[in-house]
Design an enzyme around this catalytic site. Structure first.
Site, short mmCIF file in Angstrom:
data_model
loop_
_atom_site.label_atom_id
_atom_site.label_comp_id
_atom_site.label_asym_id
_atom_site.label_seq_id
_atom_site.Cartn_x
_atom_site.Cartn_y
_atom_site.Cartn_z
N ASP A 44 31.11 -24.95 -19.08
CA ASP A 44 31.83 -24.44 -20.25
C ASP A 44 30.93 -24.51 -21.48
O ASP A 44 30.06 -25.37 -21.56
CB ASP A 44 33.12 -25.23 -20.50
N ASP A 71 26.15 -21.61 -22.02
CA ASP A 71 26.66 -20.32 -22.49
C ASP A 71 26.32 -19.30 -21.41
O ASP A 71 25.13 -19.04 -21.14
CB ASP A 71 25.98 -19.97 -23.82
N TYR A 186 39.98 -6.60 -23.82
CA TYR A 186 40.58 -7.45 -22.79
C TYR A 186 40.95 -6.64 -21.54
O TYR A 186 40.56 -6.98 -20.42
CB TYR A 186 41.79 -8.21 -23.35
N LYS A 190 38.90 -6.85 -17.95
CA LYS A 190 39.67 -7.39 -16.81
C LYS A 190 39.78 -6.35 -15.69
O LYS A 190 39.75 -6.68 -14.51
CB LYS A 190 41.04 -7.87 -17.28
N VAL A 219 50.54 -17.03 -19.06
CA VAL A 219 50.83 -18.45 -18.81
C VAL A 219 51.42 -19.07 -20.08
O VAL A 219 50.87 -18.87 -21.18
CB VAL A 219 49.53 -19.19 -18.41
N1 NAD Z 1 46.07 -17.91 -19.90
C1 NAD Z 1 46.65 -16.78 -19.51
O1 NAD Z 1 47.82 -16.52 -19.82
C2 NAD Z 1 45.89 -15.82 -18.64
C3 NAD Z 1 46.59 -14.76 -18.05
C4 NAD Z 1 45.87 -13.86 -17.27
C5 NAD Z 1 44.53 -14.02 -17.06
N2 NAD Z 1 43.88 -15.07 -17.65
C6 NAD Z 1 42.44 -15.22 -17.38
O2 NAD Z 1 42.23 -16.48 -16.81
C7 NAD Z 1 40.94 -16.96 -17.18
C8 NAD Z 1 41.10 -18.36 -17.77
O3 NAD Z 1 41.96 -18.30 -18.86
P1 NAD Z 1 42.26 -19.55 -19.76
O4 NAD Z 1 43.68 -19.45 -20.17
O5 NAD Z 1 41.76 -20.79 -19.10
O6 NAD Z 1 41.35 -19.17 -21.03
P2 NAD Z 1 40.81 -20.16 -22.15
O7 NAD Z 1 40.52 -19.32 -23.36
O8 NAD Z 1 41.72 -21.33 -22.31
O9 NAD Z 1 39.45 -20.69 -21.51
C9 NAD Z 1 38.29 -19.93 -21.46
C10 NAD Z 1 37.14 -20.92 -21.41
O10 NAD Z 1 35.93 -20.17 -21.33
C11 NAD Z 1 34.97 -20.82 -22.16
N3 NAD Z 1 33.98 -19.84 -22.60
C12 NAD Z 1 34.13 -18.82 -23.47
N4 NAD Z 1 32.97 -18.19 -23.65
C13 NAD Z 1 32.05 -18.82 -22.88
C14 NAD Z 1 30.66 -18.63 -22.67
N5 NAD Z 1 29.97 -17.67 -23.29
N6 NAD Z 1 30.03 -19.47 -21.80
C15 NAD Z 1 30.71 -20.47 -21.18
N7 NAD Z 1 32.03 -20.69 -21.35
C16 NAD Z 1 32.69 -19.88 -22.20
C17 NAD Z 1 35.77 -21.36 -23.34
O11 NAD Z 1 35.08 -22.43 -24.00
C18 NAD Z 1 37.06 -21.80 -22.67
O12 NAD Z 1 37.05 -23.16 -22.32
C19 NAD Z 1 40.36 -15.96 -18.16
O13 NAD Z 1 39.47 -15.12 -17.47
C20 NAD Z 1 41.57 -15.19 -18.63
O14 NAD Z 1 41.25 -13.89 -19.01
C21 NAD Z 1 44.52 -15.98 -18.42
#
Ligand code: NAD
Length: 275
Positions: A44, A71, A186, A190, A219
């Protein structure tokens, strides 16, 4: 559960990498893989958060963990991270591509990066493509080098319902406030995760490297109650997901339980895309 069935989901002796492993769902994915016995690398951008997740998971599940403050848009950092995994454990069995820019709805109903399409800033668009697509490409490329050597592995790309259908922008509007939108990048990034999944699955034909997508619906994360109500009304099950409801699907795709599945998309969305 009969041991014969439990064995299908068992990950003891396996190694997993979760990108965005300190995120809302990322952390759940890390916990799930560890609970099934895997040693887990937590990658992360947020160093402290990744360290905290690895500590907590190692304590709770007694597995080995590795925090990787990286990153994913930086090829050199990604390369070094995967080398570290290889040096530490000599293998990689599961890759979960969860890191992404995913603007959330706040408790006040605000969405980040929520500008109108006509005025959407080019730099935000480019940054999102860089993280959500190029970053995923770089990590997968480096991980695939290890999996290729083994001839086996499971890659799971986290997509979204908005990669399947367009966002219903009405649920993001707040009376008395300027219009706001789930951003264009987004949906685009996706949807691309599904193309990436099918490309790679087909590319690894003849090997035991399987590539699948997991598509979660929204979520619950203490969003604005008005938004939660509007979102819930759009799902067949009448509510948002609890983050723990993604655990079984993730474990299914990560483990031998899904051994005859590749190039597929597992949708866990409360029925959002079914009506
Ligand atoms: N939460 C939801 O409701 C939901 C619904 C559908 C899909 N998703 C997908 O599920 C996945 C996880 O979602 P989430 O809720 O945990 O998102 P989140 O935003 O809580 O977590 C994303 C993580 O990615 C890290 N990140 C961002 N840019 C980065 C980079 N350049 N290098 C390394 N790390 C990086 C961030 O620090 C963060 O911890 C995502 O792909 C999201 O699109 C989430």
């Amino acid at each position: 559960m009969h041991p014969e069935l439990a064995r299908l989901f068992d990950l003891h002796g396996r190694v997993a990498l979760v990108t965005g492993g300190a995120g809302l769902l990322g952390e759940v994915f890390v916990q799930t893989l560890a609970a099934a016995g895997a040693n887990v690398a937590v990658l992360d951008l947020r160093e402290d958060a990744a360290a905290q997740v690895t500590r907590q998971v190692a304590q709770t599940y007694g597995v080995e963990t590795l925090p990787l403050p990286v990153d994913i848009t930086q090829p050199q950092q990604v390369h070094q991270a995967l080398e570290r995994i290889d040096r530490t454990w000599g293998r990689l069995d599961v890759l979960v591509n969860s890191a992404a820019l995913d603007p959330k709805v706040s408790a006040e109903g605000r969405v980040q990066a929520a500008g109108a399409f006509e005025d959407f800033p080019l730099d935000l668009w480019e940054q999102a493509l860089k993280v959500n697509l190029t970053g995923t490409f770089l990590v997968t490329q480096a991980a695939a080098r290890i999996m290729r050597r083994q001839g086996k592995g499971s890659i799971i790309n986290i997509a979204s319902t908005y990669g399947l259908v367009g966002p219903d922008q009405r649920i993001y509007q707040k009376p008395g406030q300027p219009p706001q939108y789930k951003p264009v990048y987004y949906s685009v990034t996706k949807a691309a995760m599904l193309g990436f999944t099918r490309y790679l699955a087909a590319y690894y034909a003849g090997t035991q490297i399987r590539v699948n997508a997991l598509t979660p619906g929204g979520v619950y994360n203490h969003q604005d109650p008005d938004f939660v109500e509007k979102y819930s009304a759009r799902t067949i099950l009448g509510r948002m997901a609890d983050k723990d409801e993604l655990r079984a699907a993730l474990l299914f795709l990560a483990s031998d339980a899904s051994s005859y599945m590749t190039g597929a998309n597992l949708v866990v969305d409360g029925g959002w895309t079914a009506w």
